[in-house]
Scaffold this motif. Structure first.
Motif, mmCIF file in Angstrom:
data_model
loop_
_atom_site.group_PDB
_atom_site.id
_atom_site.type_symbol
_atom_site.label_atom_id
_atom_site.label_comp_id
_atom_site.label_asym_id
_atom_site.label_seq_id
_atom_site.Cartn_x
_atom_site.Cartn_y
_atom_site.Cartn_z
ATOM 1 N N VAL A 143 0.810 -1.155 0.053
ATOM 2 C CA VAL A 143 0.062 0.003 0.062
ATOM 3 C C VAL A 143 0.723 1.285 0.124
ATOM 4 C CG1 VAL A 143 -1.597 1.522 1.539
ATOM 5 C CG2 VAL A 143 -1.998 -1.032 1.152
ATOM 6 N N ASN A 144 1.888 1.236 0.826
ATOM 7 C CA ASN A 144 2.734 2.366 1.040
ATOM 8 C C ASN A 144 3.952 2.398 0.391
ATOM 9 O OD1 ASN A 144 0.836 3.749 3.158
ATOM 10 N ND2 ASN A 144 1.113 1.827 3.895
ATOM 11 N N GLY A 145 4.415 1.442 -0.232
ATOM 12 C CA GLY A 145 6.012 1.218 -0.756
ATOM 13 C C GLY A 145 6.891 0.692 0.309
ATOM 14 N N ASN A 146 8.069 0.163 -0.093
ATOM 15 C CA ASN A 146 8.898 -0.880 0.368
ATOM 16 C C ASN A 146 9.705 0.179 1.538
ATOM 17 O OD1 ASN A 146 8.196 -3.120 -0.797
ATOM 18 N ND2 ASN A 146 9.769 -2.868 -2.305
ATOM 19 N N ASN A 147 9.727 1.527 1.319
ATOM 20 C CA ASN A 147 10.422 2.239 2.344
ATOM 21 C C ASN A 147 9.403 2.619 3.624
ATOM 22 O OD1 ASN A 147 12.759 2.302 0.996
ATOM 23 N ND2 ASN A 147 12.253 3.784 -0.343
ATOM 24 N N TYR A 148 8.286 2.163 3.477
ATOM 25 C CA TYR A 148 7.382 2.444 4.563
ATOM 26 C C TYR A 148 7.712 1.408 5.819
ATOM 27 C CZ TYR A 148 2.809 2.999 7.143
ATOM 28 O OH TYR A 148 2.015 3.023 8.197
ATOM 29 N N ALA A 149 7.460 2.308 7.042
ATOM 30 C CA ALA A 149 7.810 1.821 8.233
ATOM 31 C C ALA A 149 6.259 1.500 9.029
ATOM 32 C CB ALA A 149 8.717 2.599 9.277
ATOM 33 N N ALA A 150 6.031 0.272 9.102
ATOM 34 C CA ALA A 150 4.792 -0.192 9.534
ATOM 35 C C ALA A 150 4.565 0.026 10.944
ATOM 36 C CB ALA A 150 4.576 -1.709 9.093
ATOM 37 N N THR A 151 3.554 0.411 11.293
ATOM 38 C CA THR A 151 3.209 0.613 12.775
ATOM 39 C C THR A 151 2.271 -0.370 13.286
ATOM 40 O OG1 THR A 151 1.281 2.029 12.388
ATOM 41 C CG2 THR A 151 3.636 3.053 12.510
ATOM 42 N N TYR A 152 2.495 -0.531 14.690
ATOM 43 C CA TYR A 152 1.561 -1.376 15.403
ATOM 44 C C TYR A 152 0.896 -0.564 16.504
ATOM 45 C CZ TYR A 152 -0.794 -4.885 18.516
ATOM 46 O OH TYR A 152 -1.546 -5.567 19.261
ATOM 47 N N PRO A 153 -0.645 -0.480 16.654
ATOM 48 C CA PRO A 153 -1.431 -1.395 15.942
ATOM 49 C C PRO A 153 -2.219 -1.016 14.708
ATOM 50 C CG PRO A 153 -2.389 -0.333 17.805
ATOM 51 C CD PRO A 153 -1.146 0.430 17.766
ATOM 52 N N GLY A 154 -1.615 0.325 14.321
ATOM 53 C CA GLY A 154 -2.243 0.943 13.089
ATOM 54 C C GLY A 154 -2.505 0.090 11.851
ATOM 55 N N ASP A 155 -1.327 -0.692 11.480
ATOM 56 C CA ASP A 155 -1.362 -1.584 10.381
ATOM 57 C C ASP A 155 -1.657 -3.067 10.258
ATOM 58 O OD1 ASP A 155 -0.516 0.489 8.306
ATOM 59 O OD2 ASP A 155 1.658 0.538 9.321
ATOM 60 N N PHE A 156 -1.717 -3.406 11.654
ATOM 61 C CA PHE A 156 -2.139 -4.525 11.921
ATOM 62 C C PHE A 156 -3.124 -4.669 13.176
ATOM 63 C CE2 PHE A 156 2.347 -4.168 11.279
ATOM 64 C CZ PHE A 156 2.480 -4.850 10.201
ATOM 65 N N PRO A 157 -4.556 -4.424 12.522
ATOM 66 C CA PRO A 157 -5.511 -4.482 13.527
ATOM 67 C C PRO A 157 -5.837 -5.969 14.018
ATOM 68 C CG PRO A 157 -6.567 -4.346 11.272
ATOM 69 C CD PRO A 157 -5.139 -4.188 11.218
ATOM 70 N N THR A 158 -6.296 -6.133 15.178
ATOM 71 C CA THR A 158 -6.526 -7.213 15.833
ATOM 72 C C THR A 158 -7.974 -7.961 15.831
ATOM 73 O OG1 THR A 158 -6.763 -6.364 18.047
ATOM 74 C CG2 THR A 158 -4.410 -7.222 17.297
ATOM 75 N N ASN A 159 -8.961 -7.208 15.407
ATOM 76 C CA ASN A 159 -10.083 -7.844 15.201
ATOM 77 C C ASN A 159 -10.398 -8.924 14.487
ATOM 78 O OD1 ASN A 159 -9.352 -6.374 12.811
ATOM 79 N ND2 ASN A 159 -11.721 -6.520 12.002
ATOM 80 N N ILE A 160 -9.269 -9.577 13.619
ATOM 81 C CA ILE A 160 -9.291 -10.600 12.914
ATOM 82 C C ILE A 160 -9.188 -11.841 14.233
ATOM 83 C CG2 ILE A 160 -6.670 -10.885 12.920
ATOM 84 C CD1 ILE A 160 -7.211 -12.170 9.969
#
Length: 946
Positions: free
Chosen positions: A285-302
């Motif tokens: 979504v954001n490109g390979n240089n994007y630094a993912a964040t938790y929990p923003g990019d990994f919701p736990t509702n799954i």
């Protein structure tokens, strides 16, 4: 076509004997199609002006019993057939029963110089037997009618009814892949209307057969001997799915059903929300240089799992078709939807990466025992359509389209409730795990096909094909936590859930792949007459350009907590990225798991078919296939091996087929053909992916497989639906591919890797029997297969020399069967078909003998699957004109699947003598390593046919 009244007249005049009737005998015979010889099942036979009537049975026979003496007018009714010649029938007490056979001619309006495909297309058992008898090579068929009345709703499950075919099952016990004549699924290919389709699998070429709803096909062909005009990459066999064609008259059918699986009587269906799952990873979504964040990019509702009690399975299907413009334009549309909730309970022992050397070499040892519960919801959608136009007797063209879509939502829960193995401690550490997986698979195909009669002796046909298969696994997620279990005298006293720092607790993976084909086929047929004999020459070929892509992106997070922090829920844990080099959540989609591959396949052939003598047909020729494949990963070019690669080879594939016509209903066949099996794209790439039990890795040094194949078969077709087939086969494989459990530098790390082995042989025999007695019938087949391959294994043992005692690992040779091959395979079905009452019943039993499921690196420690037999029942009952009630019941006996190691378990430590490991068979000399329970499932519904 309108209903036609078919009357066979005789003069009525002879008076009855005396004032009362004399029961002198009966009238019996057969009613068949004049052109195809097929029985007209369900035709009504009536003695006019009497109460005597019956219907034609499955084998084409009818029998009017206890008929009084006299002369009668027989009336035969069957839709769409002309009135036959009149026949006089006289019954008296002197000559008893009369036998009268009727051959009826279709009343369909003929199109001048235009031929429309009719009844002999394999949709019923009679026409399927006719195709088998007339075929130039060895094959077995399942008709659409046979599949409709069977207990199966997918092509994968239907395949197990075919001689010599077993199925590889999914985690929930449903058939997924076909093993033909003991040859693993990699050695078979899949065609739709004679055209190869790509696979949605991320590593392999073989197609998951459970993606095909069974009601969408006209017939299923299992071709076991290849001719030169067929693609040569099938050693076990070719599965050709012949889809529905436009009918000769208006056709409309619809069906719907519901049911449930009894596995959820004892365990709940565990589902997870999937509507909000991101189909693309943060890096996509954001490109390979994007630094993912938790929990923003990994919701736990799954992970918000919910229980569903006894969820309902459902199916819905529809087919509509007709011919227009004076029968020149044919159109058919078909759709199928299935929604199934399935599950299983799997008890497993985990072998140590290395056995122990006491009391004997390679003594079996286990590191853990656990239970897994699977809950799977599967949605299948199938759409197909075909338009054909007959310009004239010399030119036809058709456009076929197919779309298959499957969603699979799987929850895997590993409670790990067995509290370890050989543990004398009062406290044990466990790691319960939850995993959520959404798998999306699609197959799309468009085929434009033309047939042209260029002259009296020359015919040309061609196909332009575009196909695409894809698989997506968005945001596969799993998490685990620790639990301290306190026991007292073997009983659990308390369970304290905690979180340990510096251990991976949550993983998120995005994976998707596509496989796209652009192909062209061309065949030219020339039929001259040479030396007063008809000869058929064929030549042609194909070119296919394939593009395969694979994307993999993984993130691992761990808990930022103090030691022994209580675990209350994944939502409440502070997490951070685990890998030191990935501490800020940058994507990890750089490696061998992300790649692009291309394959160019060119093939050409020549073949000839002619009669050597009056009763001996010979078909022979040669095919040449050239394969040129390249792949590029996202690994740096400085990577030692496998960052990119190319593979190129050319195969010359001769074949010859002899067919001796012993009589009208008897054939003797002898065939030889050479064939190949190409490795999967992912197998060439040095990928590294977690599997269900072990991590899987690729092998850039893999070679393709070549095989010599021999077939001998005797065929007898004594009745319209009866058959007796017996034959043998022999296969010799060069560079066969097997999956081995290997170590990676450390004895504690186990991997599965495809590897070439020494040459292997596979020999076997098949017998098929089908016999019908009026309304009753039996269909049975048995296949014996024996394969042999010798490979190098490890022997971990203790050696005593003059210098003392030491423990060493030696290499030894071990002979064994090919992976997936069972010595004994059989099917038997008991049938009852009453057309007058509108009842069809089938009791079907499928048996598969023991076979190797997983090859071990160590001698004597291969994991085998125990013999498996499944009993199923299906029936259909007409309730009104055109309306039928049907039911399918699977696994009537609750048969479990068991996997074992051919060595009894022996506890090494003297402190644990007498310790009993769980779920073992009492008194056995083997160790059960896995036991899977699926239980009974029910399905019932209504079908309407116009």
């Amino acid at each position: 076509m309108s209903n036609k009244l078919l009357r066979i007249s005789s003069l009525v005049g002879l008076a009855c004997l005396g004032a009362s009737s004399l029961w002198a005998g009966g009238i019996k015979g057969k009613v068949t199609d004049k052109e195809t010889g097929e029985p007209l099942i369900g035709a009504t036979v009536t003695l006019e002006h009497t109460r005597y009537a019956t219907v034609v049975n499955l084998d084409g026979t009818f029998n009017l019993k206890h008929v009084p003496a006299g002369k009668y007018e027989l009336e035969v009714k069957y839709v769409g057939y002309k009135e036959p010649e009149h026949v006089e029938v006289i019954i008296d007490d002197a000559n008893g029963d009369k036998e009268v056979d009727f051959t009826l001619e279709s009343a369909a309006k003929e199109i001048t110089t235009i031929t429309v495909q009719g009844a002999g297309n394999g949709t019923n058992d009679q026409s399927a037997r006719l195709i088998e008898k007339k075929a130039d090579n060895v094959m077995n068929l399942l008709s659409a009618k046979n599949i409709e009345l069977s207990p199966d709703v997918t092509v994968a499950n239907a395949l197990q009814r075919v001689s010599g075919v077993t199925i590889q099952r999914s985690n929930t016990g449903e058939g997924r892949y076909a093993i033909i004549r003991g040859m693993d699924q990699r050695y078979n290919n899949t065609l739709v209307n004679g055209v190869k389709i790509p696979s949605p699998d991320d590593k392999y070429r073989f197609v998951p057969m459970d993606i095909f709803p069974s009601e969408m096909i006209d017939r299923l062909e299992i071709i076991k001997a290849l001719t030169p005009n067929m693609e040569g990459d099938a050693i076990g066999g070719t599965m050709n799915l012949v889809m529905k064609n436009a009918p000769e008259r208006f056709l409309f059918s619809v069906n719907g059903s519901g049911g449930y699986s009894t596995i959820f009587n004892t365990q709940p269906f565990l589902g997870f929300p999937h509507s909000g799952i991101n189909k693309k990873s943060p890096a996509e979504v954001n490109g390979n240089n994007y630094a993912a964040t938790y929990p923003g990019d990994f919701p736990t509702n799954i992970f918000n799992y919910s229980d569903k009690s006894n969820p309902i399975n459902s199916t819905l299907g529809m087919t509509i078709g007709d011919r227009f413009l004076n029968k020149k334009l044919g159109v058919i549309l078909s759709a199928s939807y299935q929604n199934f909730y399935e599950g299983s309970t799997s008890k497993r022992l985990v072998p140590d990466a290395q056995p122990v050397f006491q009391p004997t070499a390679n003594t079996l040892n286990f590191s853990d025992s656990y239970i897994r519960q699977y809950s799977t919801q599967t949605n299948r959608l199938g759409l197909q359509g075909k338009i054909d136009y007959v310009f004239n007797s010399k030119n036809t063209i058709s456009l076929f389209g197919l779309y298959l879509h499957q969603n699979e939502y799987e929850t895997r829960y590993t409670p790990d409730t067995t509290v370890g193995l050989n543990s004398s401690n009062t406290q044990s550490q466990l790691s319960p795990e939850y995993r959520s997986t959404w798998t999306i698979q699609n197959i799309a195909n468009a085929t434009l096909h033309g047939e042209h009669q260029l002259g009296e002796k020359v015919k040309l046909d061609w196909s332009g094909v575009y196909s695409k298969a894809e698989k997506k696994m968005p945001d596969q997620s799993w998490y685990s936590f620790d639990a301290t279990v306190t026991t007292n005298n073997g009983k659990i006293v308390s369970v304290d859930s905690t979180v340990q720092p510096s251990t991976g607790i949550m993983n998120r993976v995005w994976e998707h792949n596509t496989d796209q084909d652009e192909a062209g086929y061309l065949n030219l047929t020339y039929k001259p007459r040479i030396f007063k004999r008809d000869v058929e020459f064929m030549t042609g070929g194909l070119y296919r350009y394939k593009t395969r892509t694979n994307y993999y992106d993984a993130y691992s997070l761990q808990a930022d907590v103090q030691a022994t922090t209580p675990f209350h829920g994944i939502d409440q844990l502070p997490l951070y990225f685990q890998t030191p080099g990935d501490a800020y959540g940058y994507n990890t989609a750089v490696g061998a798991n992300t790649y692009t591959a291309h394959e160019k396949t060119g093939a050409g052939y020549i073949q000839a078919k002619f009669m050597v003598v009056k009763s001996l047909q010979v078909l022979g020729g040669v095919r040449v296939e050239n394969t040129n494949m390249d792949y590029t990963t996202t690994l740096p070019e400085t990577y030692p091996v496998g960052a990119s690669g190319t593979v190129h080879y050319t195969d010359v594939l001769p074949s010859v087929h002899f067919k001796y016509f012993i009589s009208e209903n008897q054939n003797l066949r002898l065939s030889y053909f050479k064939s190949i099996s190409r490795p999967g794209f992912g197998e060439y790439v040095p990928y590294n992916l977690p599997g269900e039990v072990f991590t899987e890795i690729g092998n850039p040094e893999l070679k393709h497989v070549r095989a010599d194949n021999l077939d001998l078969r005797y065929e007898l077709f004594p009745g319209l639906t009866d058959q007796f087939l017996i034959g043998g086969f022999y296969k010799k494989l060069e560079n066969p591919i097997e999956y081995f459990v290997t170590r990676d530098n450390s004895p504690s790390s186990l991997y599965i890797q495809p590897q070439n082995t020494n040459s292997a042989t596979n020999i076997g025999a098949e017998v098929v029997i089908a016999k019908f007695f009026g309304k009753f019938g039996v269909s049975a087949n048995y296949t014996y297969t024996h394969s042999r391959i010798t490979t190098i294994k490890l022997l971990y043992h203790q050696v005593t020399t003059s210098n003392g005692t030491s423990v060493v690992t030696d290499s030894v040779n071990q002979s064994r069967p090919l992976q997936g091959q069972a010595d004994n395979v059989g099917n038997v079905s008991f049938l009852y078909k009453d057309p007058k009452f509108g009842l069809n019943v089938q009791l079907a039993f499928a048996y598969t003998g023991s076979r190797i499921a997983q090859v071990s690196q160590y001698a004597g420690l291969d994991i085998w699957q125990k013999p498996f037999g499944q009993l199923d029942l299906s029936f259909e009952k007409r309730i009104l004109k055109g309306f039928f009630f049907y039911a399918k019941i699977n696994n009537l006996t609750n048969a479990p699947a068991k996997f074992f190691i051919k060595q009894p378990y022996t506890t090494v430590d003297a402190n644990f003598k007498g310790y009993s490991i769980p779920f073992q068979d009492s008194g056995s000399n083997y160790t059960v390593a896995e036991k899977d329970m699926y239980k009974i499932s029910y399905l019932g519904g209504l079908r309407y046919k116009f």
